[in-house]
Design a protein around this motif. Structure first.
Motif, mmCIF file in Angstrom:
data_model
loop_
_atom_site.group_PDB
_atom_site.id
_atom_site.type_symbol
_atom_site.label_atom_id
_atom_site.label_comp_id
_atom_site.label_asym_id
_atom_site.label_seq_id
_atom_site.Cartn_x
_atom_site.Cartn_y
_atom_site.Cartn_z
ATOM 1 N N ILE A 179 6.097 14.085 -14.886
ATOM 2 C CA ILE A 179 7.401 13.529 -14.448
ATOM 3 C C ILE A 179 7.253 13.002 -13.004
ATOM 4 N N ASP A 180 7.028 11.542 -13.104
ATOM 5 C CA ASP A 180 7.130 11.106 -11.614
ATOM 6 C C ASP A 180 8.238 11.412 -11.027
ATOM 7 N N ALA A 181 8.153 12.333 -9.899
ATOM 8 C CA ALA A 181 9.631 12.848 -9.360
ATOM 9 C C ALA A 181 10.323 11.850 -8.687
ATOM 10 N N ILE B 203 -13.280 3.979 -6.413
ATOM 11 C CA ILE B 203 -12.315 3.061 -6.856
ATOM 12 C C ILE B 203 -11.959 3.100 -8.184
ATOM 13 N N ARG B 204 -10.638 2.915 -8.291
ATOM 14 C CA ARG B 204 -9.929 2.870 -9.516
ATOM 15 C C ARG B 204 -9.076 1.637 -9.835
ATOM 16 N N ILE B 205 -8.840 0.984 -11.151
ATOM 17 C CA ILE B 205 -7.872 -0.006 -11.356
ATOM 18 C C ILE B 205 -7.146 0.383 -12.765
ATOM 19 N N GLY C 218 6.343 12.367 -6.205
ATOM 20 C CA GLY C 218 5.068 12.204 -6.850
ATOM 21 C C GLY C 218 5.088 12.727 -8.256
ATOM 22 N N LYS C 219 3.643 12.719 -8.700
ATOM 23 C CA LYS C 219 3.560 13.125 -9.830
ATOM 24 C C LYS C 219 3.652 14.894 -10.276
ATOM 25 N N VAL C 220 4.591 15.355 -11.084
ATOM 26 C CA VAL C 220 4.677 16.515 -11.371
ATOM 27 C C VAL C 220 4.299 16.837 -12.846
ATOM 28 N N LEU D 185 0.957 -1.211 0.109
ATOM 29 C CA LEU D 185 -0.096 -0.044 -0.101
ATOM 30 C C LEU D 185 0.877 1.254 0.046
ATOM 31 N N VAL D 186 0.895 2.051 -1.039
ATOM 32 C CA VAL D 186 1.548 3.259 -1.308
ATOM 33 C C VAL D 186 0.579 4.459 -0.870
ATOM 34 N N HIS D 187 0.768 5.183 0.435
ATOM 35 C CA HIS D 187 0.120 6.514 0.716
ATOM 36 C C HIS D 187 1.302 7.487 0.431
ATOM 37 N N ARG D 188 0.989 8.073 -0.563
ATOM 38 C CA ARG D 188 1.697 9.209 -1.093
ATOM 39 C C ARG D 188 1.074 10.488 -1.081
ATOM 40 N N TYR D 189 -0.181 10.330 -1.219
ATOM 41 C CA TYR D 189 -1.004 11.767 -1.484
ATOM 42 C C TYR D 189 -2.084 11.917 -0.351
ATOM 43 N N PRO D 190 -2.400 12.858 -0.175
ATOM 44 C CA PRO D 190 -3.373 12.919 1.200
ATOM 45 C C PRO D 190 -4.510 12.429 1.117
ATOM 46 N N ASP D 191 -5.354 12.231 -0.086
ATOM 47 C CA ASP D 191 -6.635 11.570 0.029
ATOM 48 C C ASP D 191 -6.662 10.223 -0.631
ATOM 49 N N ARG D 192 -5.768 9.697 -1.470
ATOM 50 C CA ARG D 192 -5.676 8.451 -2.144
ATOM 51 C C ARG D 192 -4.518 7.560 -1.788
ATOM 52 N N VAL D 193 -4.833 6.270 -1.929
ATOM 53 C CA VAL D 193 -3.733 5.228 -2.036
ATOM 54 C C VAL D 193 -3.397 4.475 -3.348
ATOM 55 N N LEU D 194 -2.367 3.928 -3.362
ATOM 56 C CA LEU D 194 -2.026 3.064 -4.375
ATOM 57 C C LEU D 194 -2.006 1.645 -3.519
ATOM 58 N N MET D 195 -2.733 0.787 -4.298
ATOM 59 C CA MET D 195 -2.851 -0.628 -3.499
ATOM 60 C C MET D 195 -2.357 -1.463 -4.368
ATOM 61 N N PRO E 256 -7.277 10.133 -23.153
ATOM 62 C CA PRO E 256 -6.025 10.365 -22.601
ATOM 63 C C PRO E 256 -5.969 10.927 -21.213
ATOM 64 N N TYR E 257 -5.253 10.360 -20.316
ATOM 65 C CA TYR E 257 -5.020 10.874 -18.955
ATOM 66 C C TYR E 257 -3.585 11.432 -18.642
ATOM 67 N N TYR E 258 -2.763 10.553 -18.516
ATOM 68 C CA TYR E 258 -1.412 10.823 -18.503
ATOM 69 C C TYR E 258 -0.485 10.239 -19.212
ATOM 70 N N LEU E 259 0.687 11.119 -19.851
ATOM 71 C CA LEU E 259 1.781 10.699 -20.575
ATOM 72 C C LEU E 259 2.819 10.925 -19.600
ATOM 73 N N TYR E 260 3.590 9.584 -19.449
ATOM 74 C CA TYR E 260 4.678 9.730 -18.324
ATOM 75 C C TYR E 260 5.911 9.903 -18.951
ATOM 76 N N GLN E 261 6.745 10.747 -18.688
ATOM 77 C CA GLN E 261 8.207 10.597 -18.563
ATOM 78 C C GLN E 261 8.807 9.339 -18.362
ATOM 79 N N VAL F 241 -9.203 4.797 -3.901
ATOM 80 C CA VAL F 241 -8.128 3.728 -4.096
ATOM 81 C C VAL F 241 -8.029 3.502 -5.300
ATOM 82 N N LEU F 242 -6.722 3.069 -5.426
ATOM 83 C CA LEU F 242 -6.168 2.761 -6.807
ATOM 84 C C LEU F 242 -5.633 1.385 -6.813
ATOM 85 N N LEU F 243 -6.183 0.519 -7.520
ATOM 86 C CA LEU F 243 -5.764 -0.776 -7.538
ATOM 87 C C LEU F 243 -4.686 -0.883 -8.650
HETATM 88 C C1 LIG Z 1 0.002 7.863 -9.502
HETATM 89 C C2 LIG Z 1 -0.497 7.513 -8.044
HETATM 90 C C3 LIG Z 1 -1.756 7.896 -7.521
HETATM 91 C C4 LIG Z 1 -2.745 8.500 -8.493
HETATM 92 O O1 LIG Z 1 -2.326 9.716 -8.745
HETATM 93 P P1 LIG Z 1 -3.535 10.469 -9.560
HETATM 94 O O2 LIG Z 1 -2.661 11.761 -9.920
HETATM 95 O O3 LIG Z 1 -4.539 10.798 -8.686
HETATM 96 O O4 LIG Z 1 -3.782 9.648 -10.794
HETATM 97 C C5 LIG Z 1 -1.939 7.623 -6.125
HETATM 98 N N1 LIG Z 1 -0.921 7.067 -5.383
HETATM 99 C C6 LIG Z 1 0.425 7.005 -5.724
HETATM 100 C C7 LIG Z 1 1.467 6.559 -5.011
HETATM 101 C C8 LIG Z 1 0.549 7.137 -7.074
HETATM 102 O O5 LIG Z 1 1.866 6.767 -7.791
#
Ligand SMILES: *Cc1c(COP(=O)(O)O)cnc(C)c1O
Length: 458
Positions: free
Chosen positions: A335-337, A203-205, A342-344, A115-125, A292-297, A172-174
């Motif tokens: 750019i995912d820093a 919920i996101r996948i 996090g995402k910039v 479980l990655v809790h990087r942002y205030p209101d959402r987690v990556l599972m 199209p949502y994100y284009l990642y470096q 929550v992002l699966l």
């Molecule tokens: C990408 C990511 C999210 C979701 O980011 P959004 O900008 O809301 O799509 C959440 N947690 C982590 C750790 C991420 O890498």
């Protein structure tokens, strides 16, 4: 707009021409018949020496390709954009400066395993380390594809317990691995448990299964996810060649089941680092109702060095999309820093200049104009309405917003105050108030004949 027949096979390489359609369309058959070694792959595509060398290497990031996805490969073109995503080359074994195993520092931000809790209101599972096929540039190659690193029922329990006990999490992002490779019953029960958490709003996948294995998105799957709305899915397409009738059918099923679809792609040298290709990609995506949502470096991860592009290429691509095509077809370039920042978002500059009442802006054509700001704008008018909505605390993550809201003057890096203070509380140029203790060192006593030395040595 073309109508596709869900019972028809559109994408199948000659090598599998004798496989009965029911088998080919069965996702379990596809998974069981993935290509994963030189001998098998060689039967379908003409390998280069570099590819053969990589495939014979031990300790290589796992290789697996579904027959469906392998059918999109140009067997005679080593630069085929589909092929390069999933068939390793010797370049993968070349380390580069600044590469990292965990470039996003996800492990550091994990309160419980997976479980990655990087942002205030959402987690990556992270729910699995398995994928239907393995992308050579995988940002999580440190864990993905490694069957010794599995998530157990106990891990899921701990992840869910953390979410239950953390009411600030609303999303929550699966991810993984690919959550859509989980056994249908397991994914269903996981979604049910998350859906039952009262403070979870969405919920996101994140999945590439629709692209690698579109047959997995059968009507049963669509009906299953529809029980857990609001549920969003992001797929992962990098090149227009990946958009087939099979993918279009899968996306249509999901859309009809009420699932909003997005796409995340990775910018990669020789694969899609071109305005023309990106335009075609986003146009093909919106045709199948995928936004199209994100284009990642490309991340600075081991094995991905040869896919990396300059950041300026990404900015150029956004320059070539914004204004030049439908606004909803333009992804945010990210750019995912490295180091877990996090995402910039990064984009071209559209603000040319500013004065107290004017903003000078330019458009995609280079037309420069002035927006005059209102002289009687009252930003306090909203306050009574705003008070009706409860503020949400974001301890330690308020960012630049808190400066704008006047809650703080500055954001300082750790240790900043100590380093800069050098023991003196006042600015030494205010000589009338020089602190006694500095006098003996001669710092405060300014000799007009000497050049002043600033505290940071400049
Ligand atoms: C990408 C990511 C999210 C979701 O980011 P959004 O900008 O809301 O799509 C959440 N947690 C982590 C750790 C991420 O890498």
């Amino acid at each position: 707009m073309p109508e596709f027949d869900p019972n028809k096979v559109y994408t199948r390489a000659p090598y599998w021409k004798d496989v009965p359609d029911e088998k080919w369309m069965d996702w379990r058959w596809q998974l069981a018949h993935r290509l994963n070694n030189v001998d098998e792959i060689e039967k379908v595509i003409n390998l280069t020496d570099s590819e053969r060398k990589a495939l014979s290497q031990t300790g290589l990031f796992r290789v697996d390709v579904t027959p469906y996805f392998a059918s999109l490969i140009d067997s005679d073109d080593p630069n085929c954009p589909v092929r390069r995503q999933i068939i390793p080359t010797a370049a993968e074994m070349v380390p580069f400066r600044s590469e990292m195993a965990d470039s996003l520092a996800e492990d550091k931000h994990s309160p419980v395993p997976g479980l990655v809790h990087r942002y205030p209101d959402r987690v990556l599972m992270l729910v699995t380390t398995r994928c239907a096929s393995y992308c050579r540039y995988c940002t999580r190659s440190r864990i993905v594809g490694d069957s010794s690193q599995k998530f157990s029922r106990k891990d899921f329990d701990a992840q869910i317990e953390y979410i239950e006990n953390t009411p600030q999490i609303r999303d929550v992002l699966l991810s993984g691995g690919d959550p859509m490779t989980l056994a249908p019953r397991i994914l269903d029960s996981l979604l049910a448990r998350l859906h039952a958490i009262p403070h979870l709003e969405v919920i996101r996948i994140g999945a590439r299964v629709p692209v690698f294995l579109p047959m997995r998105v059968d009507q049963r799957f669509a009906d299953m996810v529809a029980k857990y709305h609001p549920l969003w899915i992001n797929i992962h397409v990098n090149h227009p060649k990946e958009i087939t009738p099979e993918l279009a059918i899968a996306c249509d099923r999901l859309s009809k089941a009420g699932v909003p679809l997005g796409n995340q792609s990775v910018l990669m040298a020789g694969i899609n680092d071109s305005v023309r290709i990106q335009r075609k990609l986003v146009h093909e995506l919106v045709k199948i109702r995928v936004r199209p949502y994100y284009l990642y470096q490309c991340d600075m991860v081991h094995g991905a060095g040869h896919f990396r592009t300059s950041v300026s290429k990404g900015i150029e691509i956004i320059e070539g999309l914004r204004g030049h095509t439908s606004g909803f077809a333009v992804p945010t370039y990210i750019i995912d820093a490295p180091g877990g920042g996090g995402k910039v978002p990064v984009q071209p500059n559209y603000v040319v200049s500013q004065s107290p009442n004017k903003v000078v802006i330019r458009n995609f054509e280079g037309f420069i104009t002035t927006y005059s700001e209102p002289e009687n704008y009252d930003p306090h008018l909203i306050e009574a309405q705003e008070a009706l909505i409860e503020p949400r605390p974001e301890p330690g993550q308020e960012g630049v917003l808190q400066l704008l809201e006047g809650k703080k003057m500055a954001i300082e890096p750790a240790g900043f105050a100590e380093t800069r203070a050098r023991g003196g509380a006042e600015h030494r140029l205010r000589s009338g108030e020089i602190k006694e203790k500095w006098q003996p060192l001669g710092v405060g006593a300014i000799d007009p004949n000497k050049t002043a030395v600033l505290p940071d040595g400049k």
